[in-house]
Design a protein around this motif. Sequence first.
Motif, PDB file in Angstrom:
ATOM      1  N   PRO A 227       0.657  -1.260   0.377  1.00 55.79           N
ATOM      2  CA  PRO A 227       0.143  -0.296  -0.205  1.00 55.79           C
ATOM      3  C   PRO A 227       0.650   1.295   0.453  1.00 55.79           C
ATOM      4  O   PRO A 227       1.620   1.312   0.560  1.00 55.79           O
ATOM      5  N   ARG A 240      -9.224   3.601   1.755  1.00 52.66           N
ATOM      6  CA  ARG A 240      -8.081   4.456   0.323  1.00 52.66           C
ATOM      7  C   ARG A 240      -6.723   3.545   0.569  1.00 52.66           C
ATOM      8  O   ARG A 240      -6.074   3.145  -0.297  1.00 52.66           O
ATOM      9  N   GLU A 242      -6.214   0.848   1.470  1.00 53.04           N
ATOM     10  CA  GLU A 242      -5.609  -0.875   0.260  1.00 53.04           C
ATOM     11  C   GLU A 242      -5.215  -0.171  -0.532  1.00 53.04           C
ATOM     12  O   GLU A 242      -4.806  -1.052  -1.037  1.00 53.04           O
ATOM     13  N   ILE A 243      -5.467   1.153  -1.438  1.00 54.41           N
ATOM     14  CA  ILE A 243      -4.248   0.920  -2.552  1.00 54.41           C
ATOM     15  C   ILE A 243      -3.427   0.550  -2.193  1.00 54.41           C
ATOM     16  O   ILE A 243      -1.986   1.358  -1.525  1.00 54.41           O
ATOM     17  N   THR A 244      -2.608   0.105  -3.821  1.00 53.15           N
ATOM     18  CA  THR A 244      -1.207  -0.186  -3.438  1.00 53.15           C
ATOM     19  C   THR A 244      -0.418   0.899  -4.681  1.00 53.15           C
ATOM     20  O   THR A 244      -0.721   1.495  -5.759  1.00 53.15           O
ATOM     21  N   ASN A 247      -1.402  -0.946  -8.208  1.00 52.64           N
ATOM     22  CA  ASN A 247      -2.622  -0.693  -8.239  1.00 52.64           C
ATOM     23  C   ASN A 247      -2.817   1.163  -9.139  1.00 52.64           C
ATOM     24  O   ASN A 247      -3.227   1.084 -10.285  1.00 52.64           O
ATOM     25  N   LEU A 248      -1.775   1.678  -8.484  1.00 47.18           N
ATOM     26  CA  LEU A 248      -1.621   3.688  -9.318  1.00 47.18           C
ATOM     27  C   LEU A 248      -0.953   3.901 -10.809  1.00 47.18           C
ATOM     28  O   LEU A 248      -1.515   3.992 -11.709  1.00 47.18           O
ATOM     29  N   SER A 253      -6.995   2.570  -9.692  1.00 44.39           N
ATOM     30  CA  SER A 253      -6.678   2.778  -8.214  1.00 44.39           C
ATOM     31  C   SER A 253      -8.488   2.736  -7.295  1.00 44.39           C
ATOM     32  O   SER A 253      -8.626   2.868  -6.095  1.00 44.39           O
ATOM     33  N   LEU A 283     -13.459   6.437  -3.311  1.00 44.84           N
ATOM     34  CA  LEU A 283     -13.023   5.731  -3.967  1.00 44.84           C
ATOM     35  C   LEU A 283     -14.618   5.408  -4.800  1.00 44.84           C
ATOM     36  O   LEU A 283     -16.140   5.363  -4.219  1.00 44.84           O
ATOM     37  N   PRO A 287     -10.101  -0.999  -5.362  1.00 46.91           N
ATOM     38  CA  PRO A 287      -8.475  -1.151  -6.184  1.00 46.91           C
ATOM     39  C   PRO A 287      -8.106  -1.800  -6.738  1.00 46.91           C
ATOM     40  O   PRO A 287      -8.716  -3.433  -6.494  1.00 46.91           O
ATOM     41  N   ASP A 297      -3.778   9.055 -10.508  1.00 51.16           N
ATOM     42  CA  ASP A 297      -3.345   7.732 -10.479  1.00 51.16           C
ATOM     43  C   ASP A 297      -1.811   8.558 -10.141  1.00 51.16           C
ATOM     44  O   ASP A 297      -0.653   7.627  -9.342  1.00 51.16           O
TER      45      ASP A 297
END
Length: 465
Positions: A227, A240, A242-244, A247-248, A253, A283, A287, A297
């Motif tokens: 993350p 949010r 949890e967004i790695t 992901n970006l 995302s 969100l 994600p 992102d």
Amino acid sequence: MRRIGPIAAAVLSVGVAPVALAQDEPTPRALSLAAGYKAQFTCSGTFNAGKDLNSIEAYELTNVYPSYIPILETLPEAVIDREAKTVSVTYAEDMPPRIAAWRPRLGCTSLPPGQDDPSVLPTADTQDVKREASMPWPMGDKLPDSPLPNNVDQDVLSAAVDKAFAGDFGGVTSAVVIVQNDRLLMERYLEGYDIHTSQRTWSVAKSIGATVIGAAVMDGILDVDQPTGLSGWSAPGDPRAEITLENLLHMASGLDSEPVGSRTDAVYFGGGLVREHAAGNLLQAPPGERWRYANNDTMLALLTLREAMGVDAAYRAYPFSRVLHKIGMLNTQLETDWQGDFILSSQVWTTARDLARLGILYLNDGVWQGDRVLPKGWSDYVRTPAPSQPPARGDGPSRGYGAQFWLYDGFEGLPDGSYAALGNRGQIVMIIPERNVVVVRRGYDYRGNRFDEAKFSAEVLKALD
């Protein structure tokens, strides 16, 4: 706050061609954004690219977003202060002008509305690297005197480039550079342009951003699987968190980027901040499960690097000392917001040759003349299809997406595994590993007349058989 004074002897002005006026009066917000657009692009064109005023008017201030066209016509001329390296555009009687200010390596930054003191802007404290005239390509600009390799049909190659400049592939071409096996085979420029003429990359900057992220992964600063750890998402219960980072990089995302993910005007030239405008969205999807093209992102990926490094001065120097200057990208300016966050979703100015150097780095799996700059396998990582993909477009082949690069499997005349950095108005770095080829094309395309990068690259390959 002080106002920009009368035009001195060292100060010049630039306007835009007349256009039809809108029926409705523009809002204060629209006026501020349009003035910021004019100030930002005039500043970058002047101080990054060294363009004259006619060229700025012809290429940087035309074919702009339609909503800005009627407003730009009503604005007074931009005031260019060459000594202070600022550009100001007046837009309201009760507010200071919108101002964009230039600094070495960081290019031009839009001050926030209401601010007219450029001293608030941070700088990049990096070693001043000079390119010696005798330094050979690709680190330098001196090309070899030896004949081109026997596999190159110069007539066929020249004909393909002729067609690009004639508009046969669409758009308005300003530069082409073709490289194979690290050798620069051919280059050509629009009249008045040369190897030193810089242009805005638009979203090719995203791929430059992914390159900086790759270096940070190699250095152990970042881990794409973890993350982001952004402070703005650190409150207990914030989903949010949890967004790695991956992901970006994959444009997955799940964050809100309505109405159009490619329009982040408030940050680009509105004087807004990455932290305010990119990190504040909520969100819309889990994600990793939805692909949606979003400038935010990319900006958030670089914000992740800033927070991981902790020292702002080190962060602003990092892309230059760690990547760009190592591979000879010495004519590249990375622009920031006014608090020093890189806007590597679009705001980079660089030359066609510098972009060819970026392509060479990827062809060699992140190794530059024996020095490993990116992690082993990073080239494969960025061209591996993301779990969520863009929707198909039409009946023919559609581009896929990796990690801030576009993928070209199934395109006629292009080997599978080809991938590209792409930007608005026809900025293209096509990387073709199977043939060890990089095709760079710069342009000033406009709506409804987009350059066909796959068709052009396939035609270039015909000349290298």
